[in-house]
Design a protein around this motif. Structure first.
Motif, short mmCIF file in Angstrom:
data_model
loop_
_atom_site.label_atom_id
_atom_site.label_comp_id
_atom_site.label_asym_id
_atom_site.label_seq_id
_atom_site.Cartn_x
_atom_site.Cartn_y
_atom_site.Cartn_z
N PRO A 105 0.86 -1.13 0.01
CA PRO A 105 -0.09 -0.06 -0.04
C PRO A 105 0.78 1.35 -0.04
O PRO A 105 0.31 2.36 -0.68
CB PRO A 105 -0.60 -0.03 1.22
N ALA A 106 1.96 1.43 0.61
CA ALA A 106 2.83 2.33 0.73
C ALA A 106 3.32 2.60 -0.85
O ALA A 106 3.45 3.79 -1.13
CB ALA A 106 4.07 2.17 1.59
N ASP A 107 3.58 1.79 -1.57
CA ASP A 107 3.94 2.21 -3.05
C ASP A 107 2.75 2.77 -3.59
O ASP A 107 3.05 3.78 -4.63
CB ASP A 107 4.27 0.74 -3.60
N LEU A 108 1.60 2.29 -3.63
CA LEU A 108 0.60 3.24 -4.26
C LEU A 108 0.26 4.46 -3.74
O LEU A 108 0.22 5.25 -4.49
CB LEU A 108 -0.89 2.24 -3.90
N ALA A 109 0.64 4.65 -2.64
CA ALA A 109 0.15 5.87 -1.67
C ALA A 109 1.26 6.89 -2.19
O ALA A 109 0.99 8.08 -2.56
CB ALA A 109 0.50 5.88 -0.40
N GLU A 110 2.39 6.15 -2.45
CA GLU A 110 3.64 7.13 -3.25
C GLU A 110 3.51 7.69 -4.60
O GLU A 110 3.44 8.74 -4.84
CB GLU A 110 4.93 6.56 -3.11
#
Length: 193
Positions: A105-110
């Motif tokens: 999820p952190a990669d999508l958020a970025e």
């Protein structure tokens, strides 16, 4: 600039009986694997943004925390994307393909943070031929998925989002060799890992 939670992410998902036909792994139920791939992708996206899933798969209708737009029958990715976008605000809209089961999820958020600086943004797959995510800060989102979609998105004016090559957002799963590396819990369970 919108925060990731302000974005609506549309995820078109084919029913597993007709989706991921090249994803055949000996001793593994392909239908169960295709559904697990979609569910892992959906769950990761829902951790950071509003998610609208468009599908004719009744097994995805009761996914907690996401809005499901049911299709009577699969009509193709372009039609599914348009159906989903009708349920999204006109600002901060994205389309994510439903085959990124190792998505952090952190990669999508970025990626969504980066997308807040451009009108149209896109992320290529690891091979640089396809596209896993397209975004529109405002206005139309002229998605053009399918074979060779990366070149079509660039030609349509999408700006490459500067996600690192190692981003899980770039790791879509089309063939068995794509199942190497981190995967979500459902996909891992179906594979017996």
């Amino acid at each position: 600039m919108p925060e990731p939670r302000d974005w609506t992410v549309v995820i078109p998902v084919k029913p597993p009986e007709v989706g991921k036909t090249r994803l055949t792994v000996e001793g593994v139920d392909r239908v169960a694997l295709a559904r697990a791939v979609a569910l892992d992708t959906i769950e990761a996206a829902a951790a950071v943004a509003r998610v609208v899933v468009v599908t004719a798969d009744p097994g995805l209708v009761d996914v907690a925390g996401v809005e499901v737009v049911p299709e009577a029958a699969p009509r193709g990715i372009a039609a599914a994307v348009q159906d989903g976008l009708r349920h999204a605000a006109t600002e901060g809209r994205a389309v994510l393909l439903g085959d990124v089961p190792g998505l952090d999820p952190a990669d999508l958020a970025e990626a969504l943070r980066l997308a807040g600086a451009v009108r149209l943004g896109a992320v290529p797959d690891a091979e640089g031929l396809g596209t896993t995510l397209v975004t529109s800060l405002e206005g139309d989102l002229p998605a053009a998925f399918g074979p060779g979609s990366w070149a079509r998105h660039l030609a349509a004016g999408f700006v490459p989002l500067a996600v690192p090559e190692s981003s899980t957002l770039r790791r879509d799963v089309d063939r068995p060799e794509h199942l190497d590396g981190p995967l979500g819990p459902r996909t891992t369970a179906v594979l017996g890992r």
